[in-house]
Structure formats: structure tokens, C-alpha cells
Motif scaffolding. Structure first.
Motif, mmCIF file in Angstrom:
data_model
loop_
_atom_site.group_PDB
_atom_site.id
_atom_site.type_symbol
_atom_site.label_atom_id
_atom_site.label_comp_id
_atom_site.label_asym_id
_atom_site.label_seq_id
_atom_site.Cartn_x
_atom_site.Cartn_y
_atom_site.Cartn_z
ATOM 1 N N ASN A 185 42.646 75.684 -18.539
ATOM 2 C CA ASN A 185 43.108 74.063 -18.321
ATOM 3 C C ASN A 185 43.501 73.538 -19.464
ATOM 4 O O ASN A 185 42.469 73.195 -20.079
ATOM 5 N N PRO A 186 44.663 73.283 -19.800
ATOM 6 C CA PRO A 186 45.047 72.648 -21.166
ATOM 7 C C PRO A 186 44.660 71.141 -20.920
ATOM 8 O O PRO A 186 44.960 70.332 -19.910
ATOM 9 N N THR A 204 45.931 77.423 -24.659
ATOM 10 C CA THR A 204 46.781 77.150 -23.550
ATOM 11 C C THR A 204 47.915 75.969 -23.836
ATOM 12 O O THR A 204 48.556 75.776 -23.400
ATOM 13 N N ALA A 205 46.853 74.895 -24.485
ATOM 14 C CA ALA A 205 47.444 73.417 -24.575
ATOM 15 C C ALA A 205 48.944 73.762 -25.507
ATOM 16 O O ALA A 205 49.936 73.103 -25.457
ATOM 17 N N GLU A 206 48.385 74.602 -26.629
ATOM 18 C CA GLU A 206 49.520 74.785 -27.610
ATOM 19 C C GLU A 206 50.817 75.604 -26.893
ATOM 20 O O GLU A 206 51.798 75.389 -27.194
ATOM 21 N N ALA A 207 50.531 76.390 -26.087
ATOM 22 C CA ALA A 207 51.553 77.075 -25.415
ATOM 23 C C ALA A 207 52.397 76.337 -24.488
ATOM 24 O O ALA A 207 53.864 76.334 -24.375
ATOM 25 N N VAL A 263 54.893 78.974 -19.240
ATOM 26 C CA VAL A 263 54.957 80.022 -20.438
ATOM 27 C C VAL A 263 56.244 80.951 -20.048
ATOM 28 O O VAL A 263 56.965 81.130 -20.832
ATOM 29 N N GLY A 264 56.522 80.935 -18.559
ATOM 30 C CA GLY A 264 57.783 81.726 -18.142
ATOM 31 C C GLY A 264 59.001 80.838 -18.446
ATOM 32 O O GLY A 264 59.937 81.255 -18.872
ATOM 33 N N ILE A 265 58.790 79.604 -18.514
ATOM 34 C CA ILE A 265 59.796 78.797 -18.672
ATOM 35 C C ILE A 265 60.161 78.821 -20.330
ATOM 36 O O ILE A 265 61.462 79.047 -20.723
ATOM 37 N N VAL A 283 46.305 65.386 -25.095
ATOM 38 C CA VAL A 283 46.324 66.510 -25.930
ATOM 39 C C VAL A 283 47.744 66.799 -26.501
ATOM 40 O O VAL A 283 48.038 67.084 -27.519
ATOM 41 N N THR A 284 48.686 66.300 -25.667
ATOM 42 C CA THR A 284 50.312 66.453 -26.064
ATOM 43 C C THR A 284 50.491 65.575 -27.217
ATOM 44 O O THR A 284 51.021 66.050 -28.241
ATOM 45 N N ARG A 285 50.157 64.241 -27.381
ATOM 46 C CA ARG A 285 50.354 63.499 -28.457
ATOM 47 C C ARG A 285 49.380 63.889 -29.719
ATOM 48 O O ARG A 285 49.720 63.563 -30.885
ATOM 49 N N ALA A 286 48.207 64.517 -29.377
ATOM 50 C CA ALA A 286 47.188 64.865 -30.449
ATOM 51 C C ALA A 286 48.016 65.978 -31.277
ATOM 52 O O ALA A 286 47.878 66.086 -32.418
#
Lengths: 391, 73
Positions: free
Chosen positions: A31-32, A43-46, A253-255, B11-14
Motif C-alpha cells: 500500500n503506497p 510501490t509509491a515510487e512506481a 504498473v500496467g498503465i 507521498v506524491t508531493r513528498a
């Protein structure tokens, strides 16, 4: 199976997408934006990587790329999150129910809706159709980039300029065009772009996105975002404001892999292949007796690779069934777009739709043409017999 | 060098903040904001080492709001 229902969702998906999705199932099912451990961070990076790729493709900042379950949800976010009582909206005569139903529902809340007629083969006249309907309280123009029935491309750039000049919000349903035709939100003055990544971007189903250059719509879905948990209101920041609940990581990730696939092949190359097949099908279907076609001949940049036809005297669903018996997958009926069918005069009969993809081969169109010819000949024979025996 | 948490929010903005700082030659990483640092609850921060002043300024110039600066342990 010869698959010609790519306007519904593309099939097959590229191997690279399948590999990426499998890899995500094994290594990125975390869970990101919630956990502080390395797998959640990966995962958040992906997820962020995918936002960046979509943002680059459509000219939108990455933090304004909102993942949605599909294009329909993206459109609902805009229509229900931006419009209010007393607002006037203009849409086109070729819309899908993803636009028409939410608009109809907003009418009961006091939103006024007008429909601009699309003039086949005349983009200037189509743009004027929209412009003529603008009133002082016009808040938004919402329209499809290309019809999911006829493939007709609307003059988005012209309509976008009109919107910009008049200070009107411009919302575009790019279900049929994202990944198929070039779209630059900035140059086309698009404030909200709704996409179905499982179509032209070859992602798994469940993949949609809303790209926002305008103000953030009021959320219609609220819940956990991994941020500001002590507050009982949604956080203000995009994209999380519109992304409550766990994201579909595997799909995202598929996108990403789908965007890579389209970029690596080149949008223009893919489109050239698809439109050439569509144009050929259009021309040769027209040469078969007893076929009715419903748009202008497919033309580069004025048509998406979609076309509709009927065998005169046959029910479209029956033709779809007969093609399915011959191993050819098409979509028959009203395509969730009764407005478009009303426009082309097929509300009672529906139509048979074909839509090729990057993976469609010329032989697939040969097979389709042979099958349609055979069904058309049999239909003509049956109709003659019926006529002879006084039915 | 001392470690600082610049609280950002999502997390996006971080991640965006981290990338912007790195582009500007600042060694930055993302981290969950330690409990108690954020008044509104869960969220993410960028972590920098040394004086955070320039980092805050760079982020502000890039429309990334830093909601708090805390010295880390």
C-alpha cells in the motif's frame, strides 16, 4: 479469435504489460503512501513514475494525474464535482452515456444542458455549433474527443480555444483517443482530460485517469488517503483529494508499461496502422452490396480507428452473433451511446462496430470482409425469399 | 550534519519535493513523518541534512508547501 472490439478494451495486451503486471503482483503488492517500510516506498515510487509518464504524455503536472477505475468515473468526478445549480453545460450529439447519464442526473439538480450538433466532415461548423450555444451562465463544455460509434474526431483544439476565450471549463472524454491520437492539454486548452488507459494505452481493465489543469473538483468519494488522518475532511492536495482508498497498484504498473509500449512503437505509427486498416475496411465494406456505413471515410486525424456499419435488412445484434460464430469479435447494438446512434439514425437498429488495434493484421480485415459478405449475401437471399412468399 | 524533516503531506508531493531538491543538488529522501510532528496526522516528509532554509525556499518557489520543519534524531 479475430478481435475487433478494441474500442471496448484492447486485446491482446502487449507482453511487456503482462510481464510488468505479473511482476507487480509479486513485488509491488503493497500500500503506497501509508506504510513507512521499503516495499511500500518502492510501490509509491512506481505509482509516481506512472503519474509522471501520463503527465508527460498529455502535458499535465504529475501531481494532477488522478487514477480512477475507468474513464466513466473520471467524467463523473468532473460533472458532479464541478457543476452546480444554475450552471449551463454544452455537450455534443455523439456522446457516450458516461457523459449523458451524469449530465441527465445533474439536470434534476438544476443544471441546464444543451447539445451541439456534430457536422461530419466540417470541423469549423462543428466548432460553431458549440459556440452558438454559449450563454452567460455556460460553465462547461464537455465532449468526446472521438465518437465510440463512428470514430468521428471532434475539433478539440478549436473548441478548447473557444472555451479559453470565453472563460469556460473544457472537459474532454478521451476514452477512444488517449494513446491513439496526440493530445496536449496545454496546447488544446483542455482543463480536464478523462482517459481509459485500458484502451489505447493497452493497460489492464480497471485503468482510467483524470488529468486536471483546472481547479480541483469537489470530491464525490471521500475516505482514507494516507494523509492528514486527524482531519474529518478530505485533504486539499491533489491527487490524494480525489483518490480515497487503496490504489490499484498492479493496474497502475500496467498503465506505466502500456505508456512505455505506446511510446516505444510511436503513437503516430500505431495510429497509421490502425487508421489504414479502418479505411480499408470502410472502403471494401462499401463495395459489398447491402451494407450501410455511418460516417465519412476514415481520414487521418479526423477519425479514430472505429467504424460502424449495418447489413441492410439485418439486426445488428444478429450480425454480431453470426460474426462471433465465425470467430470474429465485434460489438453490436447501441454501444452505450444512444445519442450518437440517434445522430446517425440507428437508434432503432443499433450498428455493428469494428475497431482495430496495433495487433490487428491485414488478414484479420480480410476475414472480416469475407464473413460480412457471406452474411450479407445470405441476408439478401432470405429477404428475397420472404418478399417472394409474401412475408 | 543535522537531519531535518520538512513535512509535506502526501507521498506524491513528498516524492516531487525530493526530486526537485535533488535536481538542485540537495541530498534529500522521503520518509513517513514521525508521529507527533504533524498536527493533522499521517503524512510524508522530505529529509535533508544541514540547514533546511535553502530547501524550503526551493520548494516554495516550486509551489510545494512545507507545513513544518523539525530537527530529526
Amino acid at each position: 479469435m479475430i478481435y475487433l472490439d478494441n474500442a471496448a478494451t484492447t486485446h491482446p495486451k502487449p507482453k511487456s504489460v503482462i510481464t510488468a503486471v505479473n511482476n507487480a503482483m509479486q513485488n509491488l503488492s503493497f500500500n503506497p503512501g501509508r506504510g513507512g517500510y521499503s516495499a511500500a516506498d518502492r510501490t509509491a515510487e512506481a505509482v509516481f513514475e506512472c503519474r509522471k509518464k501520463l503527465g508527460e504524455m498529455f502535458a499535465c503536472p504529475p501531481d494532477r494525474v488522478v487514477f480512477t477505475q475507468n474513464c466513466t468515473l473520471a467524467l463523473n468526478f468532473c460533472i458532479k464535482g464541478l457543476l452546480k445549480k444554475g450552471d449551463h453545460v454544452i455537450t455534443s450529439s455523439l456522446e457516450h452515456n458516461a457523459v449523458m447519464r451524469p449530465l441527465y442526473s445533474m439536470r434534476s439538480l438544476g443544471v441546464e444542458v444543451d447539445i451541439a450538433q456534430v457536422i461530419f466532415g466540417d470541423s469549423e461548423a462543428t466548432a460553431r455549433s458549440f459556440e452558438r450555444l454559449i450563454r452567460p451562465n455556460t460553465r462547461a463544455i464537455i465532449c468526446t474527443h472521438a465518437s465510440n460509434v463512428t470514430g468521428t474526431v471532434l475539433p478539440i483544439e478549436k473548441i478548447g480555444r473557444i472555451c479559453k476565450e470565453k472563460g469556460i471549463i473544457f472537459i474532454v472524454d478521451a476514452a477512444q483517443t488517449a494513446g491513439v491520437l496526440p493530445i496536449n492539454m496545454e496546447e488544446m486548452c483542455i482543463d480536464y482530460l478523462c482517459i481509459a488507459a485500458h484502451k489505447g494505452l493497452y493497460a489492464p481493465t480497471g485503468a482510467g485517469a483524470l488529468l486536471i489543469r483546472g481547479e480541483c473538483p469537489t470530491p464525490i468519494i471521500e475516505g482514507g488517503t494516507g494523509t492528514s488522518s486527524l482531519m474529518l475532511t478530505q485533504p486539499d492536495e491533489l491527487p490524494e483529494r480525489l483518490e480515497s482508498g487503496t490504489l490499484p497498484i498492479v493496474t497502475i504498473v500496467g498503465i506505466s508499461a502500456g505508456v512505455d509500449f505506446v511510446r516505444s512503437r510511436g503513437i503516430d505509427n500505431i495510429y497509421s496502422h490502425e487508421i489504414a486498416l479502418t479505411a480499408r475496411a470502410f472502403k471494401e465494406l462499401g463495395n459489398i452490396g447491402g451494407i450501410r456505413l455511418y460516417s465519412n471515410p476514415p481520414e487521418r486525424y479526423f477519425s479514430a480507428p472505429v467504424l460502424a456499419f449495418n447489413i441492410i435488412g439485418s439486426n445488428s445484434e444478429e450480425v454480431g452473433r453470426l460474426l462471433a460464430e465465425r470467430g470474429i469479435a465485434v460489438r453490436a447494438g447501441l454501444h452505450c451511446a444512444p445519442s450518437a446512434h440517434k445522430h446517425i439514425g440507428t437508434l432503432d437498429t443499433g450498428a455493428v462496430r469494428i475497431a482495430p488495434s496495433y495487433f490487428t493484421r491485414s488478414e484479420d480485415i480480410d476475414n472480416l470482409l469475407r464473413a460480412v459478405q457471406s452474411i450479407a449475401q445470405k441476408t439478401a437471399l432470405i429477404n428475397r425469399q420472404k418478399s417472394f412468399s409474401g412475408y | 550534519m543535522e537531519k531535518y524533516y520538512l513535512t509535506i503531506g502526501s507521498v506524491t508531493r513528498a516524492i516531487m519535493a525530493r526530486d526537485i531538491l535533488r535536481k538542485n543538488g540537495i541530498n534529500a529522501s522521503t520518509a513517513k513523518t514521525p508521529a507527533g510532528l504533524s498536527k493533522s496526522g499521517c503524512g510524508y516528509s522530505v529529509v535533508v541534512f544541514g540547514s533546511p532554509t535553502r530547501s524550503v525556499e526551493i520548494l516554495s518557489n516550486n509551489n510545494i508547501k512545507v507545513t513544518g520543519v523539525f530537527k530529526g534524531r
